[in-house]
Every structure is written in structure tokens, then in C-alpha cells.
Motif scaffolding. Structure first.
Motif, short mmCIF file in Angstrom:
data_model
loop_
_atom_site.label_atom_id
_atom_site.label_comp_id
_atom_site.label_asym_id
_atom_site.label_seq_id
_atom_site.Cartn_x
_atom_site.Cartn_y
_atom_site.Cartn_z
N LYS A 51 0.85 -1.19 0.00
CA LYS A 51 0.00 0.00 0.00
C LYS A 51 0.88 1.24 0.00
N ARG A 52 0.47 2.21 -0.80
CA ARG A 52 1.21 3.46 -0.86
C ARG A 52 0.63 4.42 0.17
N LYS A 53 1.53 5.06 0.91
CA LYS A 53 1.06 6.06 1.85
C LYS A 53 2.10 7.17 1.96
N ARG A 54 1.63 8.35 2.40
CA ARG A 54 2.52 9.50 2.55
C ARG A 54 2.91 9.65 4.01
N VAL A 55 4.22 9.70 4.23
CA VAL A 55 4.76 9.88 5.58
C VAL A 55 5.84 10.95 5.52
N SER A 56 6.26 11.43 6.67
CA SER A 56 7.33 12.43 6.70
C SER A 56 8.65 11.79 6.27
N SER A 57 9.55 12.60 5.81
CA SER A 57 10.86 12.09 5.39
C SER A 57 11.57 11.43 6.56
N GLU A 58 11.40 11.97 7.74
CA GLU A 58 12.02 11.40 8.93
C GLU A 58 11.53 9.98 9.18
N THR A 59 10.22 9.77 9.05
CA THR A 59 9.66 8.44 9.22
C THR A 59 10.15 7.50 8.13
#
Length: 138
Positions: free
Chosen positions: A65-73
Motif C-alpha cells: 500500500k502506498r502512503k505519505r509519511v514524513s521524510s524522517e519516518t
């Protein structure tokens, strides 16, 4: 002639130039700012730049699954994958991050021992009374 002289005095009073009375030709026009460009922005420091970059969202695929997370995560997820894949350096970094940010159960037990030692010190000083225990063996 007194009318002309009084009118001339009135005009000269309004056109007077001095402290607090700049010449009319150099005063700001209505609606015009005295500082059109404004104060220049301050230079951003490295800490704010790094924080902004790490806060930006990126798209990752996890469990199909594609999801958007912070670069840090995303960086932590990538580091975890490398550590699980056998990269010893990534494993060492993950364990040091864990030690720095997640308290161990062992350290909590140490705090319990410290509290018991403190209680024993206070009891020996006569400041508190310990509950009596039955040591009959029965």
C-alpha cells in the motif's frame, strides 16, 4: 496691505521647513510606503532547514500500500529494513536510537531498587516505619 502680509505669514508658517516639518516635495505621497521593499528576511539557520526538509512528506510503499509519511519516518523505515536485511551498521544505529529514546524495563527495575534503598535509609533514620512482616515460617 495688512491682509496680504497676514496671508503671506500664514503661508510661510505652513511651508516652514525644520525639525518635524520636512519639505513638501520630499514627503511620502498618500498610499506610498517609506520602505517599499520592506525589511529583508533573515537568513535561515541549519536547524530550521533540516527540520523543514525532514518534515516534508514522501510517498512510500508498505505492505503493498502506498502512503505519505514524513521524510524522517521514511528514513527510519529504510534504516529498519536495512537492519533486518543484515546490515550491521544499520543494526547498530537502530539499537543506539532505541537505547537513547526508549527506556528499558531493566532501568525501571533499577529505579525500584533505588526506591527500596531510600526506604531502608529513611527507616534506619527513624523517619518512617516499615510494616512488620511475619517471619514465623508458618
Amino acid at each position: 496691505m495688512s491682509d496680504a502680509s497676514s496671508e503671506q505669514e500664514r503661508l510661510s508658517d505652513t511651508d516652514a521647513v525644520g525639525y518635524g516639518n520636512p519639505p513638501k516635495h520630499s514627503q511620502f505621497k498618500k498610499g506610498q510606503s517609506g520602505n517599499a521593499k520592506g525589511r529583508p528576511r533573515g537568513k535561515r539557520n541549519m536547524a530550521s532547514l533540516v527540520g523543514d526538509v525532514l518534515a516534508q512528506k514522501v510517498t512510500v510503499t508498505a505492505n503493498g500500500k502506498r502512503k505519505r509519511v514524513s521524510s524522517e519516518t521514511a528514513l527510519l523505515l529504510r534504516l529498519r529494513e536495512k537492519a533486518l536485511g543484515g546490515d550491521l551498521r544499520a543494526l547498530q544505529i537502530m539499537l543506539s536510537l532505541r537505547a537513547a529514546h526508549i527506556p528499558d524495563a531493566d532501568s525501571a527495575a533499577d529505579h525500584g531498587l533505588m526506591a527500596a534503598e531510600d526506604i531502608a535509609i529513611l527507616a534506619s533514620a527513624g523517619l518512617i516505619e516499615l510494616p512488620e512482616t511475619n517471619n514465623d515460617g508458618a
